[in-house]
Design a protein around this motif. Structure first.
Motif, PDB file in Angstrom:
ATOM      1  N   GLN A  37      39.006 114.535  52.704  1.00 25.59           N
ATOM      2  CA  GLN A  37      38.146 113.948  51.681  1.00 25.59           C
ATOM      3  C   GLN A  37      38.023 112.440  51.857  1.00 25.59           C
ATOM      4  N   TYR A  41      34.456 111.148  52.315  1.00 26.08           N
ATOM      5  CA  TYR A  41      33.923 110.529  51.100  1.00 26.08           C
ATOM      6  C   TYR A  41      34.461 109.122  50.835  1.00 26.08           C
ATOM      7  N   ILE A  48      37.419 110.745  43.684  1.00 27.84           N
ATOM      8  CA  ILE A  48      36.191 111.120  44.374  1.00 27.84           C
ATOM      9  C   ILE A  48      34.963 111.003  43.480  1.00 27.84           C
ATOM     10  N   ALA A  52      31.517 109.431  44.682  1.00 29.81           N
ATOM     11  CA  ALA A  52      30.371 110.328  44.812  1.00 29.81           C
ATOM     12  C   ALA A  52      29.155 109.812  44.046  1.00 29.81           C
ATOM     13  N   LEU A  55      27.249 107.503  46.392  1.00 34.68           N
ATOM     14  CA  LEU A  55      26.794 107.985  47.699  1.00 34.68           C
ATOM     15  C   LEU A  55      25.306 108.333  47.678  1.00 34.68           C
ATOM     16  N   LEU A  60      25.585 113.619  49.950  1.00 39.45           N
ATOM     17  CA  LEU A  60      26.188 114.569  49.030  1.00 39.45           C
ATOM     18  C   LEU A  60      25.785 116.011  49.363  1.00 39.45           C
ATOM     19  N   ILE A  63      27.359 116.712  53.541  1.00 38.03           N
ATOM     20  CA  ILE A  63      28.805 116.857  53.787  1.00 38.03           C
ATOM     21  C   ILE A  63      29.290 118.268  53.455  1.00 38.03           C
ATOM     22  N   SER A 119      35.618 119.036  52.204  1.00 38.74           N
ATOM     23  CA  SER A 119      34.210 118.639  52.291  1.00 38.74           C
ATOM     24  C   SER A 119      33.494 118.696  50.946  1.00 38.74           C
ATOM     25  N   GLY A 120      34.240 118.995  49.870  1.00 37.00           N
ATOM     26  CA  GLY A 120      33.646 118.926  48.534  1.00 37.00           C
ATOM     27  C   GLY A 120      33.324 120.242  47.883  1.00 37.00           C
TER      28      GLY A 120
END
Length: 534
Positions: A37, A41, A48, A52, A55, A60, A63, A119-120
């Motif tokens: 992460q 990120y 995060i 985020a 970004l 968003l 990723i 990766s979210g």
């Protein structure tokens, strides 16, 4: 040890080793997620959200989509069905395969889940960690050729250590292993599981210190005891939310599978599309990104407005459904905590605003909601309640949490098969929720109960051939469940047992009596009862 099994002292030493190994596995998995992460990120899950928000939208989306693509390729290559393994598979291993789980698919699933979360992807890390710990116990069980009882106990040790290391919660880790995975509280298993759980906690505390997972405001507790009915109502709401969340995941999974079949979409592309959808949702609501510990902290400290809590809770459910339904990997535990805390906060803001003169603070409702939704989804009211206490360090709101958990699990159990995990298994045709009297019939074959032709009391060969011609026959590898159903349907006292021969023919190799089938079933039930009450 391979010949006679481990003695008690040896078993406790093995439990300690498994606890240490599972603790480090949980630690490394968490560190891997944080590192990935931070690489992608610029922050881990506890920060995060702020990153985020800043970004560009295309990052968003890109990723998690890229992470999903990598996940899809891994699962396509190393699993037979393109599905990441997690807690449900550990429960199945404990019940049906002598405490063993798949190694190849399990390692691939661990890698896939790490990439998903790093990766979210909107899922939890605890399910993959539990399965990863199960791989450790499986390797050791195979090494010492452990019996079914020993293999299951080793698996329980690994699960307890993984949970305790993940949450810094030794009591809850031990109870979770017995309540959810082993599904019994046998006394013989408690000591080694407790040893492993303590070992996992020590590993966690050597790295992170003896600190609670979440920090709460100082002013907690109930204002008056007549506030308890509000927490009972909160439990009803949380039970309904839990059912909606579970059904949303399964509905999304079924819909994605139908769409995949209709369009011919490669299965390795499915997680990438799921990642892109989660990323697209995060462009407007970055709170859905990742595991969600930062969002949970905001809810527990009351730093969200009513409409924010409601909207983010609904969108988190959608994001989790997309992630898990899209087969990206990950667990359900942390998302349940997030959604529960948001649900509880929203309910608390309404309740304390409606009757402020007899109400405490909304944060207590967030804490109770966190435990209630998680308990209803996991089907683990005791261990979940303990996890909430150990994660927050707040033991003063025990009455409120227990009230909400009790009604939430009661409501949810009316609509699901006791838990998300057991419902998952039932959807695959593995029916464990009904108890050993159901699943033992599926895994016990007729081999030990059948008689060879000419044995005392067995029908003559001509009679067996006649039974086979009438359709009163079953394969030599058939399960007791198949046999007992055939006895009930035909009313026969004996069945012919056949085996495939050349050119598609069937050769009679023995017979099975109804009495012998029932005796075999009674023996395995008695052995299971002895294990669970020893």
């Amino acid at each position: 040890m391979r010949l006679h099994g481990p003695g008690q002292l040896q078993f406790w030493v093995i439990a300690l080793v498994i606890g240490v190994l599972a603790g480090f596995a949980a630690l490394l998995f968490r560190a891997g997620i944080d590192a990935l992460q931070t690489l992608l990120y610029g922050a881990d899950d506890r920060a995060i959200l702020d990153v985020a928000r800043a970004l560009p939208w295309y990052l968003l989306v890109a990723i998690p989509a890229t992470g999903g693509l990598v996940v899809g390729l891994i699962l396509h290559r190393f699993t037979p069905d393109g599905r990441a393994r997690a807690v449900a598979d550990v429960i199945e291993g404990a019940a049906l395969t002598r405490g063993r789980i798949e190694m190849r698919a399990g390692l691939a699933s661990a890698a896939a889940s790490l990439i998903t979360l790093g990766s979210g992807g909107s899922a939890g890390r605890e399910g993959p960690v539990v399965h990863l710990a199960g791989l450790i116990s499986t390797a050791i069980a195979r090494r010492i050729d452990a019996s079914g009882v020993t293999g299951r106990d080793l698996l329980g040790c690994a699960v307890a250590a993984a949970v305790s290391a993940s949450f810094n919660a030794p009591i809850a880790g031990a109870i979770f292993a017995m309540e959810v995975v082993l599904r019994h509280h046998a006394l013989h298993a408690f000591a080694p599981i407790a040893i492993a759980s303590v070992a996992g906690t020590v590993v966690n505390r050597l790295n992170y210190g003896n600190v609670a997972e979440f920090s709460l405001p100082e002013s907690q507790g109930l204002a008056f005891y007549w506030e308890i009915p509000a927490f009972l109502i909160l439990g009803v709401v949380c039970g309904a939310v839990a059912v909606v969340m579970i059904r949303a995941i399964f509905w999304t999974e079924d819909g994605a599978s139908r769409l995949q079949a209709a369009t011919g979409l490669p299965r390795w592309l499915r997680p990438a599309i799921a990642g892109a959808l989660v990323g697209a949702l995060a462009t407007q609501f970055p709170e859905v990104i990742g595991i969600g510990y930062q969002v949970t902290s905001l809810a527990l400290t009351g730093q969200m407005l009513l409409h924010e809590a409601i909207v983010i809770a609904a969108l988190k459910v959608a994001a989790v459904a997309i992630t898990l339904g899209g087969r990206m990997g990950g667990g359900i535990f942390s998302p349940a905590l997030v959604v529960g805390a948001l649900t509880g906060l929203a309910f608390g803001l309404i309740a304390t605003g409606f009757l402020p003169q007899v109400s405490g603070v909304a944060n207590v409702y967030a804490l109770a909601g966190m435990g209630a939704v998680a308990a209803a989804i996991l089907g683990a009211p005791v261990s979940t309640t303990l996890i909430v206490f150990e994660m927050t360090g707040d033991w003063q709101t025990a009455i409120a949490v227990l009230a909400a958990v009790s009604t939430a699990t009661a409501v949810a159990s009316r609509f699901i098969r006791r838990s998300f995990f057991l419902t998952q298994l039932a959807r695959r045709g593995v029916r464990i929720a009904q108890g050993p009297q159901e699943y033992l019939q599926q895994v016990t074959t007729i081999r030990g109960a059948m008689c060879k032709p000419g044995a005392r009391g067995a029908p003559e060969e001509d009679a067996l051939a006649a039974l086979a011609a009438q359709g009163r026959a079953l394969d030599a590898d058939a399960s007791l469940k198949t046999a007992l159903r055939l006895f009930d349907r035909t009313g026969a006292t004996h069945l012919a047992v056949t085996r495939a021969g050349p050119n598609g023919s069937r050769a009679v190799v023995g017979s099975l009596s109804h009495v012998d089938a029932l005796r075999a079933f009674t023996r395995v039930l008695a052995a299971t009862a002895a294990e669970e009450h020893s």
